[in-house]
Enzyme design. Structure first.
Site, PDB file in Angstrom:
ATOM      1  CG  ASN A  35      16.573  13.525  12.212  1.00  0.00           C
ATOM      2  OD1 ASN A  35      16.388  13.123  11.102  1.00  0.00           O
ATOM      3  ND2 ASN A  35      15.632  13.321  13.203  1.00  0.00           N
ATOM      4  CG  HIS A 120      12.392   5.589  22.793  1.00  0.00           C
ATOM      5  ND1 HIS A 120      12.386   6.573  21.791  1.00  0.00           N
ATOM      6  CD2 HIS A 120      13.684   6.044  23.545  1.00  0.00           C
ATOM      7  CE1 HIS A 120      13.410   7.712  21.843  1.00  0.00           C
ATOM      8  NE2 HIS A 120      14.169   7.208  22.905  1.00  0.00           N
ATOM      9  NE  ARG A 145      10.901   8.775  24.844  1.00  0.00           N
ATOM     10  CZ  ARG A 145      11.133   9.627  23.496  1.00  0.00           C
ATOM     11  NH1 ARG A 145      12.137  10.547  23.551  1.00  0.00           N
ATOM     12  NH2 ARG A 145      10.408   9.315  22.394  1.00  0.00           N
ATOM     13  CE1 TYR A 157       9.313  12.924  16.381  1.00  0.00           C
ATOM     14  CE2 TYR A 157       9.981  13.430  18.593  1.00  0.00           C
ATOM     15  CZ  TYR A 157      10.276  13.135  17.070  1.00  0.00           C
ATOM     16  OH  TYR A 157      11.633  12.991  16.959  1.00  0.00           O
ATOM     17  CG  ASP A 221      11.569  14.123  24.989  1.00  0.00           C
ATOM     18  OD1 ASP A 221      11.105  15.299  25.428  1.00  0.00           O
ATOM     19  OD2 ASP A 221      12.245  13.614  24.188  1.00  0.00           O
ATOM     20  CG  HIS A 223       9.373  15.489  22.133  1.00  0.00           C
ATOM     21  ND1 HIS A 223       8.589  14.474  22.233  1.00  0.00           N
ATOM     22  CD2 HIS A 223      10.293  15.090  21.795  1.00  0.00           C
ATOM     23  CE1 HIS A 223       9.309  13.398  22.065  1.00  0.00           C
ATOM     24  NE2 HIS A 223      10.517  13.491  21.856  1.00  0.00           N
ATOM     25  CD  GLU A 247      14.581  14.087  26.492  1.00  0.00           C
ATOM     26  OE1 GLU A 247      14.055  12.883  27.035  1.00  0.00           O
ATOM     27  OE2 GLU A 247      14.793  14.299  25.594  1.00  0.00           O
ATOM     28  CD  GLU A 273      16.314  15.893  22.155  1.00  0.00           C
ATOM     29  OE1 GLU A 273      16.211  14.944  22.932  1.00  0.00           O
ATOM     30  OE2 GLU A 273      15.548  15.945  20.992  1.00  0.00           O
ATOM     31  NE  ARG A 294      17.541  13.740  26.785  1.00  0.00           N
ATOM     32  CZ  ARG A 294      17.862  12.881  26.045  1.00  0.00           C
ATOM     33  NH1 ARG A 294      18.753  11.823  26.390  1.00  0.00           N
ATOM     34  NH2 ARG A 294      17.064  12.596  25.174  1.00  0.00           N
ATOM     35  CG  HIS A 323      19.804  13.344  21.862  1.00  0.00           C
ATOM     36  ND1 HIS A 323      19.597  13.960  20.698  1.00  0.00           N
ATOM     37  CD2 HIS A 323      18.285  12.799  21.921  1.00  0.00           C
ATOM     38  CE1 HIS A 323      18.475  13.631  20.088  1.00  0.00           C
ATOM     39  NE2 HIS A 323      17.743  13.247  20.777  1.00  0.00           N
ATOM     40  CG  ASP A 327      18.171  11.713  14.975  1.00  0.00           C
ATOM     41  OD1 ASP A 327      17.207  11.128  15.708  1.00  0.00           O
ATOM     42  OD2 ASP A 327      18.610  12.707  15.763  1.00  0.00           O
ATOM     43  CD  GLU A 350      17.000   9.259  23.504  1.00  0.00           C
ATOM     44  OE1 GLU A 350      17.792  10.019  23.522  1.00  0.00           O
ATOM     45  OE2 GLU A 350      15.745   9.076  22.903  1.00  0.00           O
ATOM     46  CD1 TRP A 414      10.057  20.790  15.850  1.00  0.00           C
ATOM     47  CD2 TRP A 414       9.925  19.173  17.257  1.00  0.00           C
ATOM     48  NE1 TRP A 414      10.086  19.800  15.125  1.00  0.00           N
ATOM     49  CE2 TRP A 414       9.929  18.568  16.203  1.00  0.00           C
ATOM     50  CE3 TRP A 414       9.639  18.330  18.327  1.00  0.00           C
ATOM     51  CZ2 TRP A 414       9.911  17.351  15.779  1.00  0.00           C
ATOM     52  CZ3 TRP A 414       9.740  16.816  18.189  1.00  0.00           C
ATOM     53  CH2 TRP A 414       9.707  16.339  16.838  1.00  0.00           C
TER      54      TRP A 414
HETATM   55  O1  KDG Z   1      16.454  14.564  15.561  1.00  0.00           O
HETATM   56  C1  KDG Z   1      15.598  14.742  16.566  1.00  0.00           C
HETATM   57  C2  KDG Z   1      14.970  13.363  17.475  1.00  0.00           C
HETATM   58  O2  KDG Z   1      16.346  12.704  17.708  1.00  0.00           O
HETATM   59  C3  KDG Z   1      14.343  13.796  18.699  1.00  0.00           C
HETATM   60  O3  KDG Z   1      13.200  14.416  18.546  1.00  0.00           O
HETATM   61  C4  KDG Z   1      14.467  12.604  19.489  1.00  0.00           C
HETATM   62  O4  KDG Z   1      13.504  14.185  21.460  1.00  0.00           O
HETATM   63  C5  KDG Z   1      14.192  12.992  21.191  1.00  0.00           C
HETATM   64  C6  KDG Z   1      14.765  11.988  22.074  1.00  0.00           C
HETATM   65  O5  KDG Z   1      14.750  12.478  23.103  1.00  0.00           O
HETATM   66  O6  KDG Z   1      15.355  11.021  21.663  1.00  0.00           O
HETATM   67 MG    MG Z   2      14.315  14.171  23.519  1.00  0.00          MG
END
Ligand code: KDG
Ligand code: MG
Length: 414
Positions: A35, A120, A145, A157, A221, A223, A247, A273, A294, A323, A327, A350, A414
């Site tokens: 991605n 989600h 989630r 996000y 998550d 992140h 996560e 991930e 993940r 994951h 994407d 997921e 991030w």
């Molecule tokens: O490319 C990154 C995303 O797929 C990611 O941020 C998504 O954190 C994510 C998730 O758990 O699906």
């Molecule tokens: Mg994630």
């Protein structure tokens, strides 16, 4: 192999796909999507891997994997491992088609009725989140989630712009399909405030448990945004709400910090991930610092490599939690489902659902029903590639956002 083509298309979001063809005309597909860095992996494949594949025996999956990994000198990294993953997945697809079997039969056969999937659910506030949870439950999801907006921040996000657009393939532009990788020449900038987040998250889970009861498996998550001690606090604060997992609590480079998190909380942890090899997991497995892996097939080096990671994890009672945002292309998701249906230590998968345009290009055979995903029983992976549909969606740069602290504008993890 007689041909190897790198296909880039953008049916709602960008995908990189490898198509291998044997001299008998059998075709196999692999996902190589990274991605926001799609063209880098397309070049790695096209310039440095495709020329090595022509004339190689399509049956030699392990030897090809070793050749591309050990032989390259420059090992590991997301671009290299996504390229290897695409070759490996395409070779498994070919082998299964030649055998006339769904791929999972070559991985040991079916171990379960289907792969439990989590969706989600999100909302800018708690009422919107509840609508999203109800909509997902109506669609059959049995695990969710949970992400919400945070008071004082304009956007967060992982939260759909509108609850009603967060489910299904409705054509709304606000649909959470782009997992907000926005089509723009540079990443969008979002604001972040960790203290506000840490105050808000437990309130959200308390409200969800009060409304929906104790049974529904809930995931969250973070992140990669917390320091070790903040992560420890969040895990502890969420304990009363019995999460399935928490996560990516901390940035992935320094995995040793999960010792600190683990000392303080019994909330199960998921990570990986953005990992790309088995080595990233070694200490985490051996010290039993996590509960779920993940990594997707697409970023871990393929079916061969993820199988190895999951077998290693199984020694430590650690399960898969692959994951599966949009994407990961339908090719990458199909590969995860064949592996997931077969391995003993499957945990959860997921599932964000691709857009109708994406499914028109890849025509996946997998199906979601009553909360479970099944890969389909035709030969191979069960995905295709419609060149005509793909050509209608040329590559367009798209990026995930970056975060700056609301306090002073400095760039945040991030
Ligand atoms: O490319 C990154 C995303 O797929 C990611 O941020 C998504 O954190 C994510 C998730 O758990 O699906
Ligand atoms: Mg994630």
């Amino acid at each position: 192999m007689v041909s190897a083509e790198v296909l880039v298309t953008s049916p709602g979001r960008n995908f990189v796909t490898l198509r291998l063809r044997t001299e008998d005309g059998v075709v196999g597909f692999g996902d190589a999507t990274v991605n926001g860095r799609e063209l880098a992996v397309a070049s790695y494949l096209g310039d440095h891997v495709v020329p090595l594949l022509i004339g190689r025996d399509a049956h030699a999956i392990e030897d090809t994997w070793q050749y591309l990994y050990r032989g390259a000198y420059w090992r590991r990294g997301p671009i290299t491992m996504a390229a290897i993953a695409a070759v490996d997945t395409a070779l498994w697809d070919i082998k299964a088609k030649l055998a006339g079997l769904p791929l999972y039969q070559l991985l040991g056969g079916r171990s379960r009725r289907g792969c439990l999937a989590y969706g989600h659910a999100s909302g800018r506030d708690i009422p919107e989140l509840f609508d999203s949870i109800r909509a997902h439950l109506d669609q059959g999801y049995r695990a969710l989630r949970i992400q919400t907006g945070i008071p004082g921040l304009d956007s967060v996000y992982g939260v759909a712009a509108s609850a009603n657009s967060a489910v299904g393939n409705g054509g709304s532009t606000a649909r959470y399909d782009h997992e907000p990788a926005r089509r723009s020449p540079a990443p969008a900038e979002e604001e972040w405030d960790t203290r506000a987040y840490l105050r808000h998250a437990p309130r959200v889970f308390e409200a969800v448990r009060n409304e929906f009861g104790p049974e529904l498996p809930l995931l969250h998550d973070a992140h990669h945004r917390l320091t070790p001690i903040q992560a420890a606090r969040l895990g502890k604060d969420l304990e009363p709400y019995d999460l399935f997992w928490l996560e990516d609590v901390t940035p992935a480079e320094n995995t040793a910090v999960l010792r600190r998190v683990r000392e303080h909380t019994t909330t199960p942890l998921a990570i990986g991930e953005v990992f790309n090899t088995i080595w990233d997991y070694r200490a985490l497995f051996e010290e039993q610092l996590i509960d779920y892996v993940r990594s997707p097939v697409t970023h871990a080096g393929g079916i061969t490599a993820l199988r190895r990671i999951l077998d290693y994890a199984s020694v430590y009672q650690i399960k898969s939690g692959v994951h599966g945002p949009t994407d990961i292309s339908p090719v990458g998701l199909a590969a995860a489902l064949h592996l997931g249906i077969a391995v003993a230590n499957f945990g959860i998968q997921e599932y964000m659902k691709h857009s109708a345009a994406t499914d028109q290009v890849f025509r996946p055979a997998y199906r979601f029903s009553e909360g479970l995903l099944n890969p389909g029983d035709g030969p191979g992976l069960g995905v295709d590639y419609d060149d005509e549909a793909a050509t209608a969606h040329p590559y367009t740069p798209a990026y995930l956002p970056v975060n700056r602290l609301k306090l002073d504008g400095s760039l945040h993890d991030w």
